[in-house]
Design an enzyme around this catalytic site. Structure first.
Site, short mmCIF file in Angstrom:
data_model
loop_
_atom_site.label_atom_id
_atom_site.label_comp_id
_atom_site.label_asym_id
_atom_site.label_seq_id
_atom_site.Cartn_x
_atom_site.Cartn_y
_atom_site.Cartn_z
N GLU A 82 -14.03 3.69 0.94
CA GLU A 82 -13.46 4.56 -0.11
C GLU A 82 -12.01 4.15 -0.27
O GLU A 82 -11.14 4.61 0.47
CB GLU A 82 -13.54 6.04 0.32
CG GLU A 82 -14.94 6.56 0.49
CD GLU A 82 -15.62 6.91 -0.82
OE1 GLU A 82 -15.00 6.76 -1.90
OE2 GLU A 82 -16.79 7.33 -0.76
N CYS A 122 -6.24 9.73 -4.60
CA CYS A 122 -6.90 8.48 -4.99
C CYS A 122 -7.33 8.57 -6.45
O CYS A 122 -7.46 7.56 -7.13
CB CYS A 122 -8.07 8.18 -4.08
SG CYS A 122 -9.19 9.56 -3.92
P1 NAD Z 1 -4.12 3.02 4.89
O1 NAD Z 1 -5.06 1.96 4.43
O2 NAD Z 1 -2.73 2.62 5.21
O3 NAD Z 1 -4.69 3.74 6.21
C1 NAD Z 1 -6.00 4.30 6.24
C2 NAD Z 1 -6.47 4.40 7.69
O4 NAD Z 1 -6.66 3.07 8.21
C3 NAD Z 1 -5.48 5.06 8.63
O5 NAD Z 1 -6.21 5.86 9.54
C4 NAD Z 1 -4.82 3.87 9.33
O6 NAD Z 1 -4.27 4.21 10.60
C5 NAD Z 1 -5.99 2.93 9.46
N1 NAD Z 1 -5.65 1.51 9.61
C6 NAD Z 1 -4.52 0.86 9.26
N2 NAD Z 1 -4.64 -0.47 9.49
C7 NAD Z 1 -5.89 -0.66 10.01
C8 NAD Z 1 -6.61 -1.80 10.44
N3 NAD Z 1 -6.09 -3.03 10.40
N4 NAD Z 1 -7.88 -1.63 10.89
C9 NAD Z 1 -8.44 -0.40 10.92
N5 NAD Z 1 -7.79 0.72 10.53
C10 NAD Z 1 -6.53 0.60 10.07
O7 NAD Z 1 -4.15 4.17 3.76
P2 NAD Z 1 -3.19 5.42 3.57
O8 NAD Z 1 -1.85 4.96 3.14
O9 NAD Z 1 -3.29 6.34 4.75
O10 NAD Z 1 -3.92 6.18 2.36
C11 NAD Z 1 -3.69 5.92 1.00
C12 NAD Z 1 -4.79 5.08 0.40
O11 NAD Z 1 -6.06 5.68 0.62
C13 NAD Z 1 -4.66 4.94 -1.11
O12 NAD Z 1 -4.93 3.61 -1.47
C14 NAD Z 1 -5.74 5.87 -1.64
O13 NAD Z 1 -6.20 5.55 -2.94
C15 NAD Z 1 -6.80 5.71 -0.62
N6 NAD Z 1 -7.73 6.83 -0.65
C16 NAD Z 1 -8.96 6.62 -1.19
C17 NAD Z 1 -9.86 7.68 -1.28
C18 NAD Z 1 -11.23 7.49 -1.90
O14 NAD Z 1 -12.07 8.33 -1.70
N7 NAD Z 1 -11.48 6.43 -2.64
C19 NAD Z 1 -9.51 8.94 -0.78
C20 NAD Z 1 -8.25 9.11 -0.22
C21 NAD Z 1 -7.37 8.04 -0.15
#
Ligand code: NAD
Length: 542
Positions: A271, A305
């Site tokens: 997502e 998002c």
């Molecule tokens: P992010 O990608 O920075 O982090 C998401 C999660 O991944 C966190 O728990 C983080 O600690 C973890 N993470 C970071 N690096 C990783 C790695 N290398 N391997 C595994 N896990 C890792 O995202 P964010 O800044 O917390 O959230 C914002 C983003 O999320 C935006 O792009 C938004 O659009 C998206 N989002 C999408 C939806 C959807 O349903 N499509 C819903 C909410 C947020």
């Protein structure tokens, strides 16, 4: 003091000590790195959380698998009963405290969205629990007609195993709720690794869920928690113990996660980011379109998002619409998300401020017209105690180029920046809508049924969520994704599967048929005859 009030009403009994344990797998522990929870409105540190070590993570994963082995034997309706109790624990008044309200306030405090949206997230968790309880009696397989006499074929769903839920900062409660409720009735054990910047929300939720499990004599590791950052995320994604990784986050991280999970042939739900457009046609009911575009673009300070990031307006109404939208933007003031009436809270982190400023710089550099906004709020616009908060001005810009491949159109900037373009023919706007890598939410505002037909059909929006409204009824069509008609891009209900296409990752969570991904499907052929015929009439007799 607000932070203390919210935390104490949620029974953070460790709040007086230096750190709060951030790992739960039947017991609370953690002897690893310390994460700080920072209130984005004030920059005050509101909690210090102890993560686990890599060894503790491996131990937690083993306990999660053990818990799964036990839990999978519980019949689905009895699993549903556990989810029903979680629902009640989230929604009933206990000792004068409503967890829903207090958790909602904690979301406002720690993530920075306004309280009503924080409470809405908890309500979404409650709603998906209701849905999952019903589902627990309806997770049916089916009987398939066999061509062989005396044979039956059954398609059978069974529990899958361990589900790793990796979630983003911007929905620190609801996204976990979607996953936990469905995964639980499917008979799985779940290990949650939340965003490291919203650990208190995840600890508060896990306390409520774990009480229910423990009161029922079930292993707490059925719903485990591991507060951690990138390293913990990577270890969970790589682990063979994790059968399904449900990842919510950015496209950049999702791309890596997807490859790793695919590389070990695990299951994945992605997502990822959205770059959502609203198309307003000249025949639209502007009284409906205007507040929806305003909420879609400015709500949650542009950190959903499904936030509206692109606005395409038909030429005949463009100047009127933009004028009215600007007036709405002028009326908004930043404030404390915990105070009723505040509509604009802060961005979540200092890094988000840099993302906002560099997107604005890029717009200025490319000669875009900034109609309103474009700056960080000065301290004089804020209450004293909020003067260090991450507040930025919601921005409307008209980029010089309408080429959807340009960065300001094609990239998701997680901040309240709305880029606007004017179009003549609806086909042009639909083409722009579809020309970006992401495919989460999209909406068209029109009263013409022909445009609606086009929008939801093969030549229409390629997003997961497609919203429309016709003259008399305001309805949303969810065709396994989000295409809206006369409904804003933001604000999903749990009944429909939620998710996006293309670089949004193709994942679906929550309602609809999403549950089918949380089970292991088998086609079981049973021969109850005295012969052993082969399918397709193949003859292999000696
Ligand atoms: P992010 O990608 O920075 O982090 C998401 C999660 O991944 C966190 O728990 C983080 O600690 C973890 N993470 C970071 N690096 C990783 C790695 N290398 N391997 C595994 N896990 C890792 O995202 P964010 O800044 O917390 O959230 C914002 C983003 O999320 C935006 O792009 C938004 O659009 C998206 N989002 C999408 C939806 C959807 O349903 N499509 C819903 C909410 C947020």
């Amino acid at each position: 003091s607000r932070a203390r009030n919210v935390l104490s009403s949620l029974d953070f009994s460790e709040k007086q000590s230096d750190t709060i344990p951030g790992v739960y797998d039947g017991e609370w522990r953690g002897s690893g790195e310390i994460f700080e929870s920072v209130c984005p409105s004030t920059r005050e540190v509101i909690g210090r959380i102890r993560s686990g070590t890599p060894d503790e993570l491996q131990a937690t994963l083993s306990k999660t698998r053990e818990a799964y082995r036990k839990f999978r034997l519980l019949p689905p309706p009895r699993r549903g009963e556990i989810v029903r109790q979680i629902r009640n624990a989230l929604s009933s008044k206990v000792c004068g405290v409503f967890p829903r309200e207090e958790l909602g306030a904690l979301v406002a405090l720690e993530m920075g969205k306004i309280r009503t949206e924080g409470v809405g997230e908890v309500q979404e968790f409650i709603d998906i629990c209701d849905y999952a309880v019903g589902l627990s009696r309806m997770m049916n397989g089916r009987l398939v007609a066999s061509e062989r006499p005396g044979h039956s074929i059954l398609e059978v769903p069974n529990p899958l195993g361990v589900v790793g839920v990796l979630s983003a900062f911007n929905f620190p409660v609801a996204v976990y709720g979607w996953n936990l409720a469905i995964s639980m009735v499917a008979g799985n054990a779940t290990l949650w690794k939340p965003s490291p910047s919203t650990p208190l929300c995840s600890i508060a939720i896990t306390k409520i869920v774990s009480n229910v499990l423990e009161n029922n004599g079930l292993p707490g590791a059925i719903a485990g928690l591991f507060v951690g950052g990138k390293d913990a995320g990577e270890a969970i994604v790589e682990s063979e113990e994790v059968d399904l990784v449900s990842f919510t986050g950015s496209e950049a991280v999702g791309r890596q996660v997807g490859k790793v999970v695919q590389g070990r042939f695990g299951k994945i739900i992605l997502e990822l980011g959205g770059n959502n457009a609203s198309i307003v046609l000249a025949d639209a009911d502007l009284n409906l379109a205007l507040p929806a575009v305003f909420f879609g673009a400015v709500g949650t300070a542009g950190q959903r998002c499904t936030t509206t990031r692109r606005l395409f307006i038909q030429r005949a109404i463009a100047s009127t619409f933009i004028e009215k939208l600007q007036a709405a933007y002028k009326s908004i003031t930043p404030g404390d998300p915990l105070i009723d009436g505040t509509l604009l809270g802060p961005l979540h982190t200092e890094r988000a401020i840099s993302v906002y400023l560099s997107a604005i710089d890029h717009l200025r550099f490319s000669d875009a017209e900034i109609l309103i906004g474009g700056r960080i709020y000065e301290a004089s616009h804020l209450e004293d105690y909020l003067s260090k908060g991450y507040f930025v001005q919601p921005t409307i810009a008209i980029p010089r180029s309408t080429d959807p491949k340009q960065m300001m159109w094609s990239k998701e900037n997680f901040a309240p920046i709305l880029n606007v373009a004017v179009f003549d023919e609806v086909e042009e706007a639909i083409e722009w809508n579809n020309a970006v890598p992401q495919g989460l939410s999209s909406t068209i505002w029109t009263r013409d049924i022909r445009n609606i037909g086009k929008w939801i059909g093969p030549e229409g929006s390629d997003c997961g969520i497609v919203n429309v409204r016709d003259e008399k009824k305001n309805y949303r069509l969810t065709l396994m994704g989000f295409k809206q008609v006369n409904v804003g891009t933001s604000g999903a209900e749990i009944g429909a599967a939620f998710g996006g296409n293309k670089s949004t990752g193709w994942g679906r969570e929550s309602g609809g048929d999403a549950w089918k991904q949380y089970v292991r499907w088998s086609a079981c052929t049973i021969n109850y005859s005295d012969a052993a015929p082969l399918a397709q009439g193949v003859n292999f007799n000696l």
